[in-house]
Design an enzyme around this catalytic site. Structure first.
Site, PDB file in Angstrom:
ATOM      1  N   TYR A 150       0.857  -1.185   0.000  1.00 34.27           N
ATOM      2  CA  TYR A 150       0.000   0.000   0.000  1.00 34.27           C
ATOM      3  C   TYR A 150       0.893   1.234   0.000  1.00 34.27           C
ATOM      4  O   TYR A 150       1.849   1.312   0.768  1.00 34.27           O
ATOM      5  CB  TYR A 150      -0.893  -0.001   1.245  1.00 34.27           C
ATOM      6  CG  TYR A 150      -1.796   1.218   1.371  1.00 34.27           C
ATOM      7  CD1 TYR A 150      -2.831   1.432   0.460  1.00 34.27           C
ATOM      8  CD2 TYR A 150      -1.620   2.139   2.401  1.00 34.27           C
ATOM      9  CE1 TYR A 150      -3.670   2.541   0.584  1.00 34.27           C
ATOM     10  CE2 TYR A 150      -2.459   3.245   2.525  1.00 34.27           C
ATOM     11  CZ  TYR A 150      -3.473   3.444   1.608  1.00 34.27           C
ATOM     12  OH  TYR A 150      -4.307   4.530   1.728  1.00 34.27           O
ATOM     13  N   ASP A 245       9.179   2.688  -0.128  1.00 33.41           N
ATOM     14  CA  ASP A 245       8.112   3.294   0.650  1.00 33.41           C
ATOM     15  C   ASP A 245       8.320   2.857   2.096  1.00 33.41           C
ATOM     16  O   ASP A 245       7.965   1.751   2.487  1.00 33.41           O
ATOM     17  CB  ASP A 245       6.734   2.869   0.132  1.00 33.41           C
ATOM     18  CG  ASP A 245       5.614   3.555   0.921  1.00 33.41           C
ATOM     19  OD1 ASP A 245       5.908   4.142   1.985  1.00 33.41           O
ATOM     20  OD2 ASP A 245       4.462   3.488   0.467  1.00 33.41           O
ATOM     21  N   LYS A 278       4.293   8.539   9.153  1.00 34.50           N
ATOM     22  CA  LYS A 278       4.046   7.903  10.449  1.00 34.50           C
ATOM     23  C   LYS A 278       5.034   8.355  11.551  1.00 34.50           C
ATOM     24  O   LYS A 278       4.844   9.415  12.103  1.00 34.50           O
ATOM     25  CB  LYS A 278       3.962   6.393  10.269  1.00 34.50           C
ATOM     26  CG  LYS A 278       2.759   6.052   9.333  1.00 34.50           C
ATOM     27  CD  LYS A 278       2.327   4.630   9.292  1.00 34.50           C
ATOM     28  CE  LYS A 278       1.000   4.471   8.575  1.00 34.50           C
ATOM     29  NZ  LYS A 278       1.016   3.965   7.217  1.00 34.50           N
TER      30      LYS A 278
HETATM   31  C1  LIG Z   1       0.344   4.412   5.954  1.00 31.27           C
HETATM   32  C2  LIG Z   1       1.063   4.185   4.663  1.00 31.27           C
HETATM   33  C3  LIG Z   1       0.930   5.055   3.571  1.00 31.27           C
HETATM   34  C4  LIG Z   1      -0.072   6.151   3.551  1.00 31.27           C
HETATM   35  O1  LIG Z   1       0.147   7.112   4.509  1.00 31.27           O
HETATM   36  P1  LIG Z   1      -1.058   8.103   4.937  1.00 31.27           P
HETATM   37  O2  LIG Z   1      -0.409   9.036   5.882  1.00 31.27           O
HETATM   38  O3  LIG Z   1      -2.110   7.220   5.538  1.00 31.27           O
HETATM   39  O4  LIG Z   1      -1.538   8.747   3.689  1.00 31.27           O
HETATM   40  C5  LIG Z   1       1.739   4.848   2.471  1.00 31.27           C
HETATM   41  N1  LIG Z   1       2.619   3.848   2.440  1.00 31.27           N
HETATM   42  C6  LIG Z   1       2.770   2.973   3.448  1.00 31.27           C
HETATM   43  C7  LIG Z   1       3.780   1.889   3.357  1.00 31.27           C
HETATM   44  C8  LIG Z   1       1.977   3.102   4.592  1.00 31.27           C
HETATM   45  O5  LIG Z   1       2.093   2.211   5.576  1.00 31.27           O
END
Ligand SMILES: *Cc1c(COP(=O)(O)O)cnc(C)c1O
Length: 439
Positions: A150, A245, A278
Site C-alpha cells: 500500500y 516506501d 508515520k
Molecule cells: C500508511 C502508509 C501510507 C499512507 O500514509 P497516509 O499518511 O495514511 O496517507 C503509504 N505507504 C505505506 C507503506 C503506509 O504504511
C-alpha cells in the site's frame, strides 16, 4: 462486550450509530470500521503510554499506536512539552521555519541514501509525489508496484494486477479511470521470475519501482534477499529509480529504517528515493520524500516537477516529529524495543503452541506480524489464504480482554517503548486463554 455493558449502555455502539449518520461508514479511514472482523469499533476517549480508554471507559493495551507513529507510546512527556511550546508560537505560517531545516537534517543524518528531502503532510502525498518526481526526473511514464503493498490512495496506485505482464493494472477503486492506471505494472511480491520478465519487457520505459521493503500492509512480509538484490540491480541496469516506501518502516524497524536492515545484509545497498511518514510526525500529520541531490533538484522551485502544500512542514508537526526522533535516537532505544516486540511474538508463539494452534510470527524493531499458519507467507495471495474466521475469533477474544490488535489479518502490529514487560506478559497470558478457546 465488557461485563456490565450491554447494547443499551454501550457508548461505542451509540457513537458508531451516531457517526454513521454524518460520516460515511461512521469513520474517516475505512479500516477503523471493523468491517473485516465485524463488531463495534472502539471510539477512543484518551490514551496514555501503552494504553487507550474507549468510550465506555474501558482500558486497552494498544498494539496499533495509530498504525505506527506512536513509537514512544501516547503522551510522552518530552513530545508533549515540545508540542505545547510550538503551539504557543503559532500553528501555521505558510512561510519557512527553522524546525523544518532541523527535521530535514535529523532525517538525513539517519538515512545515507537521502541528500535532500521535502516535507509533506501524509504518506499518500509522499508516495504520490515521489512517483511524479521519478517520472519527471527520468522522462518515463511506467512504473512497477507490488500486489499487497500500500502506498496511499493516489489514483495511479489504486490498482491490482492485469491479466498478464504485457497488460497493465486494473483500478481497485471506483472513480479511477482505467487510463489513469494504464502505466502501473503490478507484480507479485518476492516473485523473481515476474520481476525479470517485467524488466525484460518494459525496462526502457520504467520510471521507477516502488516497494515496501518490509511490507506492513499485508500483515508482515519481508522482501527476500535475492529479490531485493535483483530489484536494485535491474533498476540500476535499466535507469529506473528504486523507491522505498518506508512510510511505515522508517524509524520504526530500525533508526535507519528498513534500508539500514538491507544495507547490513547487502554491502553498499541503498534505494534511490524514500517515502517517509508515520513515526517522523510522532502522531501529527507529517510525511516526507527524499533522495539524491540530482533527483531532488528536479522539484519546484528549482526544477520542473511541481509539488506544494499549504500545511507542509507545519510548525507543530515538526516539533512533534523532532522530539520523537530525538527520543528514539538515544543509545539502546531500538535494542530495547526489539526485545519487547520479540517478547510478544515469542510469547504468542508459545501460547498458540500450548493450545495446538498453527502460528508463526516475524518482527523487526517495533513492528510485528503474526499468522495463524504454520509458515510465513511470502506474498499477498498466500497472506489472503489465512483462515480469517479463526483470526476474527482471536481478535475479538483479545479485544474483550483489553488487548487491541489490528482489526484485520492483513495489517501489521506495533509495540511502543511504553509497553512494559508486564504489559506484554499480560497480553500473552490472555492469548493463552483465547488460543485454547479456538479449539
Ligand atoms: C500508511 C502508509 C501510507 C499512507 O500514509 P497516509 O499518511 O495514511 O496517507 C503509504 N505507504 C505505506 C507503506 C503506509 O504504511
Amino acid at each position: 462486550m465488557t461485563p456490565g455493558i450491554d447494547s443499551t449502555n454501550d457508548r461505542n455502539l451509540a457513537l458508531f450509530e451516531r457517526a454513521k449518520k454524518t460520516i460515511p461508514g461512521g469513520v474517516n479511514s475505512p479500516v477503523r470500521a471493523f468491517k473485516a472482523v465485524g463488531g463495534t469499533p472502539r471510539f477512543v476517549q484518551r490514551a496514555q503510554g501503552a494504553y487507550f480508554w474507549d468510550a465506555n471507559g474501558k482500558q486497552h493495551t494498544d498494539y496499533i499506536g495509530s498504525w505506527g507513529p506512536m513509537i514512544l507510546g501516547h503522551g510522552h512527556p518530552a513530545v508533549l512539552q515540545a508540542v505545547q511550546k510550538a503551539m504557543q508560537d503559532g500553528f501555521s505560517f505558510g512561510a519557512p521555519t527553522e524546525r523544518e531545516v532541523e527535521l530535514a537534517e535529523a532525517i538525513i543524518a539517519q538515512m545515507p541514501s537521502i541528500d535532500m528531502i521535502r516535507l509533506v503532510s501524509s504518506g499518500t502525498e509522499a508516495a504520490m509525489s515521489a512517483i511524479r518526481l521519478a517520472r519527471g526526473a527520468t522522462g518515463r511514464s511506467k512504473f512497477i508496484k507490488f500486489e499487497g503493498c500500500y502506498h496511499g490512495h493516489a489514483d495511479a496506485l489504486l490498482v491490482k494486477a492485469g491479466s498478464g505482464l504485457a497488460t497493465f493494472g486494473n483500478p481497485t477503486s471506483a472513480g479511477v479511470p482505467p487510463e489513469v492506471v494504464a502505466h502501473t505494472l503490478v507484480l507479485e511480491y518476492n516473485n523473481l521470475a515476474q520481476l525479470e520478465a517485467a524488466f525484460a519487457l518494459h525496462g526502457p520505459e520504467l520510471a521507477c519501482l516502488m516497494i515496501e521493503p518490509i511490507a506492513g500492509n499485508m500483515n508482515f512480509v519481508r522482501a527476500s534477499l535475492p529479490f531485493m538484490i535483483r530489484c536494485r540491480e535491474l533498476c540500476t541496469q535499466h535507469g529506473a529509480l528504486l523507491i522505498f516506501d518506508e512510510v511505515m518502516t522508517g524509524f520504526r524497524v530500525a533508526l535507519g529504517g528498513a534500508q539500514s536492515v538491507y544495507a547490513q545484509l547487502i554491502p553498499g545497498f541503498k534505494p534511490d528515493m524514500t517515502a517517509l511518514g508515520k513515526v517522523i510526525g510522532g502522531g501529527m500529520p507529517l510525511a516526507a520524500f527524499g533522495g539524491s541531490r540530482s533527483v531532488m533538484e528536479q522539484l519546484a522551485p528549482l526544477g520542473p516537477v511541481y509539488q506544494a502544500g499549504t500545511l507542509s512542514g507545519n510548525p507543530v508537526a515538526t516539533a512533534c516529529g523532532l522530539a520523537t526522533l530525538r527520543e528514539i535516537s538515544k543509545p539502546g532505544f531500538f535494542e530495547a524495543l526489539s526485545a519487547r516486540t520479540q517478547q510478544l511474538t515469542h510469547g504468542l508463539q508459545e501460547a498458540a503452541q500450548a493450545a495446538g494452534q498453527p502460528f508463526c510470527a516475524d518482527s523487526q524493531g517495533g513492528m510485528f506480524g503474526f499468522f495463524l499458519l504454520d509458515a510465513l507467507p511470502q506474498n499477498y495471495p498466500a497472506v489472503m489464504q489465512t483462515d480469517s474466521p479463526r483470526f476474527n475469533r482471536f481478535f475479538h477474544g483479545m479485544l474483550q480482554r483489553g488487548h487491541y490488535f489490528a482489526p484485520a489479518l492483513y495489517e501489521a502490529g506495533f509495540v511502543s517503548a511504553a509497553h512494559t514487560e508486564h504489559d506484554v506478559a499480560e497480553t500473552v497470558a490472555a492469548a493463552r486463554t483465547v488460543f485454547s478457546e479456538l479449539n
